[in-house]
Design an enzyme around this catalytic site. Structure first.
Site, PDB file in Angstrom:
ATOM      1  N   GLU A 174       0.839  -1.208   0.000  1.00 30.62           N
ATOM      2  CA  GLU A 174       0.000   0.000   0.000  1.00 30.62           C
ATOM      3  C   GLU A 174       0.871   1.253   0.000  1.00 30.62           C
ATOM      4  O   GLU A 174       0.849   2.063   0.938  1.00 30.62           O
ATOM      5  CB  GLU A 174      -0.943  -0.018   1.204  1.00 30.62           C
ATOM      6  CG  GLU A 174      -1.942  -1.159   1.134  1.00 30.62           C
ATOM      7  CD  GLU A 174      -3.009  -1.115   2.210  1.00 30.62           C
ATOM      8  OE1 GLU A 174      -2.802  -0.462   3.247  1.00 30.62           O
ATOM      9  OE2 GLU A 174      -4.077  -1.734   2.012  1.00 30.62           O
ATOM     10  N   GLU A 368      -5.239  -8.421  -0.938  1.00 30.84           N
ATOM     11  CA  GLU A 368      -5.893  -8.249   0.377  1.00 30.84           C
ATOM     12  C   GLU A 368      -7.356  -7.934   0.158  1.00 30.84           C
ATOM     13  O   GLU A 368      -7.701  -7.109  -0.690  1.00 30.84           O
ATOM     14  CB  GLU A 368      -5.292  -7.083   1.168  1.00 30.84           C
ATOM     15  CG  GLU A 368      -3.981  -7.356   1.811  1.00 30.84           C
ATOM     16  CD  GLU A 368      -3.527  -6.213   2.720  1.00 30.84           C
ATOM     17  OE1 GLU A 368      -4.394  -5.549   3.338  1.00 30.84           O
ATOM     18  OE2 GLU A 368      -2.320  -5.988   2.774  1.00 30.84           O
TER      19      GLU A 368
HETATM   20  C1  BG6 Z   1      -4.392  -3.043   4.933  1.00 34.09           C
HETATM   21  C2  BG6 Z   1      -2.999  -3.406   5.404  1.00 34.09           C
HETATM   22  O1  BG6 Z   1      -4.503  -1.673   4.872  1.00 34.09           O
HETATM   23  O2  BG6 Z   1      -5.464  -3.384   5.739  1.00 34.09           O
HETATM   24  C3  BG6 Z   1      -2.934  -4.526   6.417  1.00 34.09           C
HETATM   25  O3  BG6 Z   1      -2.147  -3.696   4.322  1.00 34.09           O
HETATM   26  C4  BG6 Z   1      -4.079  -4.382   7.398  1.00 34.09           C
HETATM   27  O4  BG6 Z   1      -1.676  -4.507   7.032  1.00 34.09           O
HETATM   28  C5  BG6 Z   1      -5.390  -4.476   6.625  1.00 34.09           C
HETATM   29  O5  BG6 Z   1      -4.056  -5.247   8.468  1.00 34.09           O
HETATM   30  C6  BG6 Z   1      -6.629  -4.464   7.475  1.00 34.09           C
HETATM   31  O6  BG6 Z   1      -6.609  -3.347   8.308  1.00 34.09           O
HETATM   32  P1  BG6 Z   1      -6.808  -3.488   9.873  1.00 34.09           P
HETATM   33  O7  BG6 Z   1      -6.585  -2.134  10.421  1.00 34.09           O
HETATM   34  O8  BG6 Z   1      -8.193  -3.958  10.079  1.00 34.09           O
HETATM   35  O9  BG6 Z   1      -5.799  -4.459  10.321  1.00 34.09           O
END
Ligand code: BG6
Length: 469
Positions: A174, A368
């Protein structure tokens, strides 16, 4: 649905994690301190160098010691790919050493070998939300050009060591996080609390250079390597059909697409060059930099997708806030939100896939996506996470449609296949996994792994190559 909407043979189904959110053992085997080690409240909060407060990242879920049994569970689900990041500080504890830490290299080699033994393709993120703290304190983070050299050395070290075993790589997780969380994204500290865009865009230039030099090095070491960028996709809708709202959405999208534009097309877009002029931002670009960016573009576009955003020019609409991992936005009246206020929008994923593919015509990799939720362990030990299944099912169905639209999609690694520490809020209460970890936000629990209902569901999805949702 289009008869062409079918996942291709060899589609990379799996899951994705980041070192600092699950490994724990933050000082084992010579590891240095990273920015995550001083961020006990997550990526959106200021760092605490005193390290007085309890920091869940220090212990993670102990993946450093449990990787074999965890990978066995991924294999049981039929994973074809596993995306993980390398902690820079396990390889170069301070970031500016000339020689790597063998124990760190050996650890990741063991992880890679374990994956390959289980027929799982390793997918590596070189830098995911952390960097050596020493590079922040001694050099001022990525606004300092010297970091390009340190990062290049680090990336080269990884390619040289693992290139025969690992084909898929991403340079920065990201990368657009730099705009929203400059400490996590670039090791930038602003004493007065105000983000300084001059430093942020200068740091971005250095990261683009670091990324392009990594692509160059990787391809020289092994031309078969596939090295991608990775952006947090943030597609923006206009709140109304008012033309001004549409333009506001375009402007907001550009803040994200700028990062993939440079890494994929290899040059600075005119909209950003004009933004810099308008805002008195002067980026130091040395002779040869632009050629490096142009000649070493990425092979594929990796991205995360959790939600969509809305832009409006009406102050009344702007008051209705929703939240997110990097950016809080305006509430979309057509969408429901997660317990953390992230707006759930499966169709947006199809739109993002089309937008990115139209723009770059390079393979896309969704690295993701997932639902952060509170899970309850029933008396009989089961975890009925139907809400997670619903979320993932709806998103995968839209991915399939995007393939039918003509998008070249090579894989899908859902976020946090095993519960891990959250990035934005540094808690374990918010869970993404198919595998439950008995550990809470205070770090209490047995650390035992339990299969959730979604475990078998995802196994079926993979087993049927996305036909059985
Ligand atoms: C993304 C990141 O923005 O979102 C991850 O690359 C992160 O590292 C994921 O864990 C989910 O966000 P969160 O804050 O719910 O863990």
């Amino acid at each position: 649905m289009s008869k062409l909407a079918k996942f291709p043979e060899g589609f990379l189904w799996g899951g994705a994690v980041a070192a600092n959110q699950l490994e724990g053992n933050f000082q084992a085997d010579g590891k240095g301190l990273s920015t995550a080690d001083v961020s006990p409240n997550g990526i959106m909060s200021p760092p605490d160098y005193s390290m007085k407060d309890y920091n869940l990242y220090h212990e993670g879920i102990d993946f450093y010691n449990t990787y074999k049994e965890d990978i066995a569970l991924f294999a049981e689900m039929g994973f074809k790919a596993f995306r993980f990041s390398i902690a820079w500080t396990r390889i170069f504890p301070n970031g500016d050493e000339l020689h790597p830490n063998e124990k760190g290299l050996a650890f990741y080699e063991n992880v890679i070998d374990e994956l390959l033994k289980n027929d799982i393709e390793p997918v590596i993120t070189i830098s995911h939300y952390e960097m050596p703290l020493h590079l922040v304190r001694e050099y001022g983070g990525w606004k300092n050009r010297t970091l390009v050299e340190f990062y290049e050395r680090y990336a080269k070290t990884l390619f040289e060591r693992y290139h025969e075993k690992v084909k898929y790589w991403m340079t920065f997780n990201e990368i657009n996080v730099l705009l929203h969380a400059p400490f996590t994204g670039g090791g930038l500290v602003f004493e007065d609390g105000n983000k300084n865009e001059q430093d942020i865009y200068q740091a971005a230039h250095h990261q683009f250079l670091g990324s392009a030099l990594a692509v160059k090095a990787g391809h020289e070491i092994n031309p078969d390597l596939q090295i991608g960028c990775m952006i947090a996709s943030m597609i923006t809708y206009p709140y109304t059909s008012k033309p001004e709202d549409m333009f506001a959405a375009t402007q907001q999208d550009r803040k994200t697409l700028f990062f993939s534009d440079v890494q994929s097309r290899g040059y600075y877009p005119s909209y950003m060059k004009n933004y810099w002029i308008e805002n008195g931002i002067e980026i130091e670009i040395e002779d040869g930099d632009l050629e490096i960016l142009r000649e070493h573009t990425v092979d594929y576009i990796g991205f995360s997708y959790y939600m969509s955003f809305v832009a409006s020019t009406d102050p009344e609409h702007m008051k209705q806030q929703a939240s997110g991992n990097l950016l809080a936005g305006i509430k979309n009246p057509y969408l429901k939100a997660s317990e953390w206020g992230w707006q759930i929008d499966p169709v947006g994923l199809r739109t993002v896939c089309n937008q990115l593919y139209d723009r770059y015509e390079k393979p896309l990799f969704i690295v993701e996506n997932g639902l952060g939720a509170v899970d309850n362990v029933e008396e009989d030990g089961t975890i009925q996470d139907d809400y997670r299944i619903d979320y993932l099912r709806a998103h995968i169905a839209e991915m399939k449609k995007a393939i039918g639209d003509g998008v070249d999609l090579i894989g899908y690694t859902s976020w946090g296949p095993i519960d891990l520490v959250s990035a934005s809020t540094a808690e374990l209460k918010k869970r993404y996994g198919f595998i439950y970890v008995d550990r809470d936000s205070e770090g209490k629990g047995s650390n035992k792994r339990l299969k959730k209902k979604s475990f078998d569901w995802y196994k079926n999805v993979i087993g049927s190559n996305g036909e059985k949702l």
